[in-house]
Design an enzyme around this catalytic site. Structure first.
Site, mmCIF file in Angstrom:
data_model
loop_
_atom_site.group_PDB
_atom_site.id
_atom_site.type_symbol
_atom_site.label_atom_id
_atom_site.label_comp_id
_atom_site.label_asym_id
_atom_site.label_seq_id
_atom_site.Cartn_x
_atom_site.Cartn_y
_atom_site.Cartn_z
ATOM 1 N N LEU A 1 46.140 29.984 50.129
ATOM 2 C CA LEU A 1 47.297 29.293 49.555
ATOM 3 C C LEU A 1 48.426 30.266 49.273
ATOM 4 O O LEU A 1 48.196 31.428 48.933
ATOM 5 C CB LEU A 1 46.909 28.597 48.242
ATOM 6 C CG LEU A 1 45.899 27.456 48.322
ATOM 7 C CD1 LEU A 1 45.538 26.984 46.920
ATOM 8 C CD2 LEU A 1 46.448 26.304 49.140
ATOM 9 N N LYS B 1 42.493 26.555 39.325
ATOM 10 C CA LYS B 1 42.145 27.423 40.460
ATOM 11 C C LYS B 1 40.956 28.286 40.045
ATOM 12 O O LYS B 1 41.098 29.237 39.288
ATOM 13 C CB LYS B 1 43.331 28.294 40.864
ATOM 14 C CG LYS B 1 43.074 29.151 42.095
ATOM 15 C CD LYS B 1 44.324 29.931 42.483
ATOM 16 C CE LYS B 1 44.056 30.778 43.710
ATOM 17 N NZ LYS B 1 43.052 31.826 43.479
ATOM 18 N N GLU C 1 34.534 25.900 45.948
ATOM 19 C CA GLU C 1 34.451 27.244 45.374
ATOM 20 C C GLU C 1 33.090 27.464 44.720
ATOM 21 O O GLU C 1 32.651 26.659 43.902
ATOM 22 C CB GLU C 1 35.553 27.418 44.329
ATOM 23 C CG GLU C 1 35.895 28.849 44.022
ATOM 24 C CD GLU C 1 36.874 29.446 45.013
ATOM 25 O OE1 GLU C 1 37.246 30.614 44.815
ATOM 26 O OE2 GLU C 1 37.266 28.761 45.986
ATOM 27 N N CYS D 1 34.583 68.766 40.573
ATOM 28 C CA CYS D 1 33.880 67.487 40.426
ATOM 29 C C CYS D 1 32.996 67.527 39.180
ATOM 30 O O CYS D 1 32.157 68.428 39.040
ATOM 31 C CB CYS D 1 33.031 67.221 41.665
ATOM 32 S SG CYS D 1 31.941 65.790 41.510
ATOM 33 N N CYS E 1 35.974 64.838 45.684
ATOM 34 C CA CYS E 1 34.955 65.887 45.641
ATOM 35 C C CYS E 1 34.626 66.321 47.065
ATOM 36 O O CYS E 1 34.455 65.484 47.953
ATOM 37 C CB CYS E 1 33.702 65.353 44.946
ATOM 38 S SG CYS E 1 32.259 66.417 45.124
#
Length: 719
Positions: free
Chosen positions: A92, A127, A184, A429, A447
């Protein structure tokens, strides 16, 4: 970027912006629709799409073939069978204000040429923030359930859908012979909280929100897991139907309820704009008292004949729109900034907050996105928050939009405590101590200890054993996680070399592997055979398996073809690190040699340097090379290849090989492959279940052949 700034863009700037937006939106589509792991809020995603649409409106000649305006959802996962939608499952358009809704209704009236006196009845419904699903019934029986996917091809999740009690297996009453019901799948908040508590107790992955939990639960390979997750379903529309059974949207909903579906009881119809807007505000006010998450209101033209006349634009219907709720905000004290290391090595800052309540939810953490965001710098290098940085001790404004992870959007400058110091982003890290580097043009610090970092280890090992890398049968996701977490050192797999020493080490195990639950003598023997069969692999597979950033299958093949053997490649990779330690001819020459390989530029070269410069990685590699041998790469002659120099696109499902294998084969024979069609495409190879590419190829005049013709074309050109 506001509308005034967009108007001031040059054509070159607009083209660059559209290219970035296409890639960024496509990346977020995959994260949201396929991986169920969104990185940004709905509001941020909508802003990206709006910016794309506004630039395209000003520069229509620059609209790209891969424009987000023409796309729905994301490609389907390889884990599931594909299911072609008989009628496209579109998304939509969004509206964000009462003015937007007024314009939407004016556009409809203008398109239909309705007189001002004629009433245009609209329906309105919440919704639901869940996962769209299409249910196909033939003779009243459920025969297929499919996710939206890319709007044309979805994932077949029929077995999982059958476990959801809200979905009828057989329809009641009188119904069309064929009917596709769209709706849904969602998870209620109480079930979401119970699921996360259970996951946490078991030391498993915790979901960010109910939408992710619903999507992840529906897309399980084991239907029993789906059945245990307490999912629900609201029906809201129909796709293909063999006969008309309703004249209006409201009548359709009434009929679907009679057939046995659950319809949202808050669905209503209205005759005036004022009534619609009043409904919107009423639902917004009570949204937190509902048992499920919603992120707006959907309006539809009630008359189905008018819906037919209005039709569709490229990715959405003209007769419906989603009126999104605004983001909710609150003030909080920033107590600390923690650095999390993701599965790909990305270092992500997370704000630790004094507990606050936003929209009925207690919030204690919020996203800070990346290093630049903390400093007050946007993704394009522009100043955000008027350049204000974020510091521990600040009073911050926290926003929760679309029920995704909350984020800090600003600070209250006058409340900053004296002596608050600027946050220093770590260069090591926190999980493994390896260097964390930031590439030019990137906003994320990563990292470099890919083969040793515990935060990345499971994902790295899964990649190492995957089909296009070492392809070790019997080491799937569950097995990798089992061997990683097992307490017995004689059976653990923490690095790639551990895979190949497992059989020797298990002699010292407290409990032999074949005596453990889930294993047996036969399965263990097969596993060891599969491992031993992979002690020799082609150089290209070996390089791809290492998981070096930017070294995908294509670049791995390029490097393998360029250096032919691993020793030659490693020599250059190690030499190219020398300029970091000393200035020398050898180092500079190695760098130029590496980065001058076609397709391997400075970005890839830097990733290789970062990898080989990290001592942890070299140690893990040395251990691995004691167990396996990368085979020298053979040159592939392409001079006589019938496809050398051609650009080829593959679409649909191939029967004799995977699309990845077909692409690799085409590139070995000197062709270039692409994921999208353009005027430069020479050939489209179409398998079964093709999508929109077939029609597009015909429109562009691109030659189209099927899989059989493709195999005949290259017959005799490869081994």
């Amino acid at each position: 970027m506001n509308k005034d700034e967009i108007k001031n863009l040059t054509a070159l700037e607009a083209e660059s912006e559209l290219e970035w937006l296409a890639k960024e939106i496509a990346r977020h589509d995959v994260l949201y629709n396929r991986d169920d792991q969104p990185e940004i809020s709905d509001a941020e995603y909508d802003a990206l799409r709006r910016r794309n649409a506004e630039i395209e409106a000003l520069f229509p000649e620059l609209i790209r073939s891969d424009s987000p305006s023409h796309k729905i959802g994301a490609p389907v996962s390889e884990k599931f069978e594909k299911s072609v939608h008989a009628q496209a499952m579109l998304s939509l358009d969004n509206a964000f204000s009462s003015e937007d809704i007024c314009e939407f209704i004016v556009r409809i009236r203008r398109f239909l040429r309705l007189p001002a006196t004629q009433i245009l009845e609209m329906t309105a419904e919440p919704k639901i923030d869940g996962l769209s699903l299409s249910l196909r019934y033939e003779k009243g029986r459920l025969v297929c359930a499919a996710t939206r996917g890319d709007g044309y091809i979805g994932e077949n999740v029929t077995a999982n859908a059958r476990t959801i009690s809200d979905i009828p297996k057989v329809l009641r009453g009188e119904f069309p012979d064929i009917i596709e019901v769209r709706g849904e799948v969602y998870m209620r908040r109480e079930n979401f909280q119970a699921l996360n508590m259970s996951q946490q107790e078991k030391g498993k992955f915790v979901f960010a929100n109910p939408r992710n939990a619903a999507a992840g639960s529906l897309r399980q390979l084991d239907p029993r897991i789906t059945a245990s997750r307490k999912l629900h379903f609201f029906a809201y529309a129909c796709g293909e139907v063999s006969e008309t059974f309703a004249a209006s949207q409201m009548e359709m909903m009434k009929k679907l309820k009679e057939y046995g579906f659950f319809i949202n009881p808050l669905t209503k119809s209205f005759k005036t704009l004022e009534e619609i807007i009043s409904y919107y505000h009423d639902i917004e006010e009570c949204r937190h008292s509902l048992s499920y998450d919603i992120d707006g209101i959907v309006y539809k033209v009630n008359d189905l004949k008018l819906q037919m006349r209005l039709g569709f634009v490229s990715r959405s219907p003209r007769w419906a729109v989603a009126h999104k709720f605004p983001a909710e905000k609150a003030m909080a004290l920033l107590e600390g900034i923690d650095i999390q290391v993701g599965r790909t090595g990305a270092l992500t800052p997370v704000a630790r907050l004094a507990p606050i309540t936003i929209g009925g939810v207690v919030v204690t953490n919020a996203s800070l996105h990346n290093e630049d965001y903390i400093k007050g710098i946007g993704h394009k290098g522009e100043s955000i928050r008027e350049g204000r940085d974020i510091r521990v001790g600040d009073t911050v404004i926290v926003q929760r939009a679309g029920d995704v992870i909350p984020q800090i959007v600003d600070i209250i400058a006058e409340k900053r405590p004296k002596g608050a110091s600027a946050f220093v982003f770590p260069h090591l890290c926190p999980a493994c101590g390896s260097h964390a580097v930031r590439e030019v043009g990137e906003s994320v610090r990563r990292c470099t200890g890919g083969l040793i970092c515990p935060a990345q280890a499971i994902e790295r090992i899964r990649h190492f054993v995957s089909r296009n890398a070492f392809d070790i049968e019997g080491l799937g996701k569950k097995q990798v996680e089992f061997f990683f977490h097992i307490q017995d050192e004689a059976l653990c797999i923490h690095t790639p070399a551990d895979i190949f020493t497992l059989q020797r080490r298990q002699e010292k195990a407290l409990v032999r592997l074949e005596n453990m639950e889930g294993f047996g003598t036969v399965s263990v023997r097969k596993l060891y055979n599969a491992i031993n069969m992979r002690r020799k692999v082609p150089l290209s597979r070996f390089l791809f398996a290492l998981g070096i950033r930017h070294i995908g299958e294509v670049n791995a093949r390029r490097l393998a073809h360029a250096y032919q053997n691993y020793t030659a490649f490693e020599t250059v990779a190690m030499a190219a690190t020398m300029p970091y330690d000393k200035v020398g001819e050898e180092g500079n020459e190695a760098w130029l040699e590496l980065t001058n390989i076609e397709g391997i530029g400075p970005q890839v070269g830097e990733a290789i340097i970062d990898f080989y410069q990290e001592a942890h990685n070299r140690e893990v590699l040395a251990a691995l090379l004691r167990e396996v041998t990368p085979l020298d790469e053979e040159n592939v002659m392409t001079a006589s290849s019938p496809i050398a120099g051609k650009t080829i696109v593959f679409t649909g499902t191939l029967a004799r090989m995977s699309r990845d294998e077909a692409k690799a084969l085409a590139e070995r024979l000197g062709a270039k492959t692409s994921g999208s069609l353009s005027k430069k495409t020479d050939l489209l190879v179409a398998g079964s279940a093709v999508g929109s590419k077939l029609a597009k190829a015909q429109g562009l005049g691109v030659e189209v052949i099927d899989e059989e013709a493709w195999l005949q074309l290259i017959e005799g050109s490869y081994i």
